[in-house]
Write a protein that holds these residues in place. Structure first.
Motif, short mmCIF file in Angstrom:
data_model
loop_
_atom_site.label_atom_id
_atom_site.label_comp_id
_atom_site.label_asym_id
_atom_site.label_seq_id
_atom_site.Cartn_x
_atom_site.Cartn_y
_atom_site.Cartn_z
N LEU A 34 0.83 -1.21 0.00
CA LEU A 34 0.00 0.00 0.00
C LEU A 34 0.86 1.25 0.00
O LEU A 34 0.62 2.19 -0.78
N GLU A 35 1.86 1.30 0.87
CA GLU A 35 2.74 2.47 0.96
C GLU A 35 3.41 2.78 -0.37
O GLU A 35 3.59 3.94 -0.74
N GLY A 37 2.29 2.10 -3.29
CA GLY A 37 1.34 2.30 -4.38
C GLY A 37 1.07 1.07 -5.22
O GLY A 37 0.45 1.17 -6.28
N VAL A 39 -1.19 -1.21 -5.31
CA VAL A 39 -2.50 -1.52 -4.75
C VAL A 39 -3.01 -2.89 -5.22
O VAL A 39 -3.64 -3.62 -4.46
N TYR A 60 -8.11 2.83 -2.29
CA TYR A 60 -6.70 3.09 -2.02
C TYR A 60 -5.96 3.76 -3.18
O TYR A 60 -4.74 3.72 -3.25
N ARG A 66 -3.89 5.20 1.74
CA ARG A 66 -2.95 4.06 1.77
C ARG A 66 -2.01 4.17 2.96
O ARG A 66 -1.76 3.19 3.66
N THR A 67 -1.49 5.37 3.20
CA THR A 67 -0.56 5.59 4.31
C THR A 67 -1.23 5.31 5.65
O THR A 67 -0.66 4.66 6.53
N ARG A 69 -3.87 3.42 6.24
CA ARG A 69 -4.17 1.99 6.39
C ARG A 69 -2.90 1.21 6.71
O ARG A 69 -2.91 0.30 7.56
#
Length: 200
Positions: A34-35, A37, A39, A60, A66-67, A69
């Protein structure tokens, strides 16, 4: 003959080596994806079905979401639990251990997890902890919409958190956290799991 199957075996071993298997490794891989990108890769690490991918990718697509989560996932990783109807194992400093819980601890843990999921806006997981009649009335998306529109929702969630510190009455098929003034948080036992039936 053995050499003939070697490429397939190598592919299998490679897949095993690159797919995280321990819960904390899965959580970290999910947070990192997530961090960074990635996804689609994060989605592949969820238990969601193909029909839910578009909504996940949209949710996301925002870097801030994203950050947030990823931070929530990492914060919870040190307190991971895995549950089945007759078993709970928890992450401890000594590794994974079986939890021999007192009866009141089981519904209290279920309520705590529900509150954490709502606060993390993990609507699908929170919805899965609702009682059968509530799950039939809502979808995860409808649950989110109603929570965000209801002016009393945050107050109910605050009361639910206060209930964690009250005495739990565990009876046949239900657990009640009394809050005074005829208010209570009520969980019911369904298929061996405590589920939230009411926050009054």
């Amino acid at each position: 003959m053995r050499m003939k199957h070697l490429p397939g075996l190598c592919l299998l071993l490679t897949a095993c080596a690159t797919t995280p298997r321990e819960p904390e490794a899965v959580a970290e891989a999910y947070a990192r994806a997530l961090e960074e990108g990635r996804v689609g890769e994060a989605f592949a690490l969820t238990a969601s079905g193909p029909g839910e991918e578009a909504a996940f990718l949209e949710r996301y697509s925002d870097a801030e979401a994203r950050t947030a989560r990823a931070a929530a996932v990492r914060a919870g990783a040190s307190e991971l639990e895995a549950r089945a109807p007759s078993l709970t194992v928890a992450q401890t400093p000594q590794g994974w251990r079986v939890v021999e819980a007192r009866p009141a601890d089981v519904p209290r843990a279920a309520l705590r997890l529900f509150i954490e999921r709502v606060e993390a806006r993990d609507w699908k997981s929170a919805w899965s902890q609702l009682s059968g009649p509530l799950r039939a009335r809502y979808t995860p998306e409808r649950f989110r919409e109603d929570f965000e529109r209801d002016p009393l929702a945050k107050e109910r969630l605050r009361r639910a958190r206060l209930a964690l510190n009250t005495h739990v009455r565990v009876g046949a098929g239900e657990a009640v956290f009394p809050l005074g003034d005829d208010r209570a948080v009520r969980l019911v036992l369904e298929d061996g799991e405590y589920r939230v039936a009411a926050i009054e």
